[in-house]
Design an enzyme around this catalytic site. Sequence first.
Site, PDB file in Angstrom:
ATOM      1  N   GLN A  89       0.812  -1.226   0.000  1.00 34.67           N
ATOM      2  CA  GLN A  89       0.000   0.000   0.000  1.00 34.67           C
ATOM      3  C   GLN A  89       0.844   1.275   0.000  1.00 34.67           C
ATOM      4  OE1 GLN A  89      -3.205   0.533  -0.386  1.00 34.67           O
ATOM      5  NE2 GLN A  89      -3.983  -1.554  -0.241  1.00 34.67           N
ATOM      6  N   SER A 144       2.970  -3.989  -5.632  1.00 35.72           N
ATOM      7  CA  SER A 144       1.989  -4.478  -6.600  1.00 35.72           C
ATOM      8  C   SER A 144       1.580  -3.309  -7.497  1.00 35.72           C
ATOM      9  CB  SER A 144       0.777  -5.015  -5.833  1.00 35.72           C
ATOM     10  OG  SER A 144      -0.173  -5.518  -6.722  1.00 35.72           O
ATOM     11  N   ALA A 145       1.682  -3.518  -8.810  1.00 33.57           N
ATOM     12  CA  ALA A 145       1.471  -2.404  -9.749  1.00 33.57           C
ATOM     13  C   ALA A 145       0.079  -1.781  -9.660  1.00 33.57           C
ATOM     14  CB  ALA A 145       1.719  -2.896 -11.173  1.00 33.57           C
ATOM     15  N   THR A 198       7.688 -17.577 -18.537  1.00 26.92           N
ATOM     16  CA  THR A 198       7.984 -16.445 -19.417  1.00 26.92           C
ATOM     17  C   THR A 198       7.505 -15.151 -18.764  1.00 26.92           C
ATOM     18  OG1 THR A 198       7.801 -17.887 -21.312  1.00 26.92           O
ATOM     19  CG2 THR A 198       7.658 -15.534 -21.761  1.00 26.92           C
ATOM     20  N   CYS A 227     -10.868  -8.028  -0.798  1.00 26.75           N
ATOM     21  CA  CYS A 227     -11.125  -9.464  -0.869  1.00 26.75           C
ATOM     22  C   CYS A 227     -12.507  -9.791  -0.334  1.00 26.75           C
ATOM     23  CB  CYS A 227     -10.089 -10.222  -0.063  1.00 26.75           C
ATOM     24  SG  CYS A 227      -8.434  -9.697  -0.444  1.00 26.75           S
TER      25      CYS A 227
HETATM   26  N1  PLP Z   1      -0.779  -6.668   0.929  1.00 30.90           N
HETATM   27  C1  PLP Z   1      -1.562  -5.584   1.111  1.00 30.90           C
HETATM   28  C2  PLP Z   1      -1.277  -4.680   2.255  1.00 30.90           C
HETATM   29  C3  PLP Z   1      -2.610  -5.321   0.231  1.00 30.90           C
HETATM   30  O1  PLP Z   1      -3.372  -4.237   0.428  1.00 30.90           O
HETATM   31  C4  PLP Z   1      -2.844  -6.205  -0.843  1.00 30.90           C
HETATM   32  C5  PLP Z   1      -3.977  -5.976  -1.759  1.00 30.90           C
HETATM   33  O2  PLP Z   1      -5.033  -5.553  -1.361  1.00 30.90           O
HETATM   34  C6  PLP Z   1      -1.991  -7.299  -0.999  1.00 30.90           C
HETATM   35  C7  PLP Z   1      -0.972  -7.492  -0.101  1.00 30.90           C
HETATM   36  C8  PLP Z   1      -2.168  -8.247  -2.141  1.00 30.90           C
HETATM   37  O3  PLP Z   1      -1.725  -7.646  -3.318  1.00 30.90           O
HETATM   38  P1  PLP Z   1      -2.195  -8.226  -4.735  1.00 30.90           P
HETATM   39  O4  PLP Z   1      -3.586  -7.760  -4.955  1.00 30.90           O
HETATM   40  O5  PLP Z   1      -1.236  -7.642  -5.711  1.00 30.90           O
HETATM   41  O6  PLP Z   1      -2.082  -9.705  -4.638  1.00 30.90           O
END
Ligand code: PLP
Length: 377
Positions: free
Chosen positions: A183, A203-204, A241, A330
């Site tokens: 985040q 994470s992009a 790949t 989620c």
């Molecule tokens: N860690 C945190 C603090 C997140 O907020 C998230 C996504 O909500 C993730 C990990 C997981 O990332 P990704 O969606 O790229 O799997």
Amino acid sequence: MTKTNRIYFDNAATTPLLPEVIAEINYIAENFYGNPSSIHSEGVRAKSYIEECRRSMADFIGCSPGQLFFTSCGTESNNMILHSAVRDYQVKSIISSPIEHSAILNVIEYLQSEYDLEVHWLRPNHYGNIDLNELETTLKIAAKPALVSLMHVNNELGSLLDLDAVSKLCKQYDALFHSDTVQSVGMYDVQTEKIGLDFICGSAHKLHGPKGVGFLYMSNPGLSKPFIHGGGQERKMRGGTENIIGIGAMTKAFNLWKLNREERKNQIINLNRHLRKRLMSLNKGIECNSDEQQSHPKILNVYIPEFTGIEMLLINLDIKGIAVSGGSACSSGAEKVSHVMEYIRPSEKGKNIRFSFSHLNTIAEIDQMVEALMTIL
Ligand code: PLP
């Protein structure tokens, strides 16, 4: 439904792609179609483009390119890091917190079932902030070698960890330090080596890049064994790949942040302050679930006391064209109280709403949202 008539305040779940990133995606698709493992010119071109991106991303987080691995997402990066810590670094105990993302909690639970692993859960305060004295006490008793795994910015509350202070304690007690920086990295200038971090990840899609691409950093990659066995990509750590379009688009998105960091950060700070002020002035008993000084301005999580029809609050806002979240991405849609909110406000009858901003939001959108909220309340 068009994007233009919607107000999007769910940027902690994911962010919209920027036009510059979309242009980069098209550019890569047209120009770098070779398989990076092929020895012909197309392959070499693709490979050198990936390595250029790696250098750029490594520079971004202050490490060497050999310490940075591209992955498919933050979840995968966290899995690789925690598995590697226990399997390859022979970590005997993990110190973490019950309000980490499920990409940490579920991995720790799994590792605990597979390895002889001691797990210590810290007790963050009601804003989600970690008590450094408790961390130090725990470091003293934890089995060695120990790993501290604490997120930089909590994805639901916005609570912010003092990376420097935690790193200092980890050094003092000879523990490894992993921070889930999904985040924060990019928005914050997380300088891995300078801070003394052993592992971080990104994470992009949290920073206006595409979904399905991320990265991790390890201070000592020589200790780690392969995670995905295959064609030996990512220096044998992760076969398969490479997602060249994703890697290039992520690099573009991160570099756009670097170029505009102060301006974007100030915009987000202003949005957060304005919303706090407006919500407090409603006199509806709304409370902030974070400490302004110890949280990331991109997230404002608030508690709204119980009133008739509160179950429908998020749906009613959505009908009025406003996207917010009641839990983590989620669990959104499922309307289930998340493990984080359950920890912070056990069995409260009201509702928690997470507003999360990007630099694309405006003060006018906040005012519009507050009007909508007033009508519903
Ligand atoms: N860690 C945190 C603090 C997140 O907020 C998230 C996504 O909500 C993730 C990990 C997981 O990332 P990704 O969606 O790229 O799997």
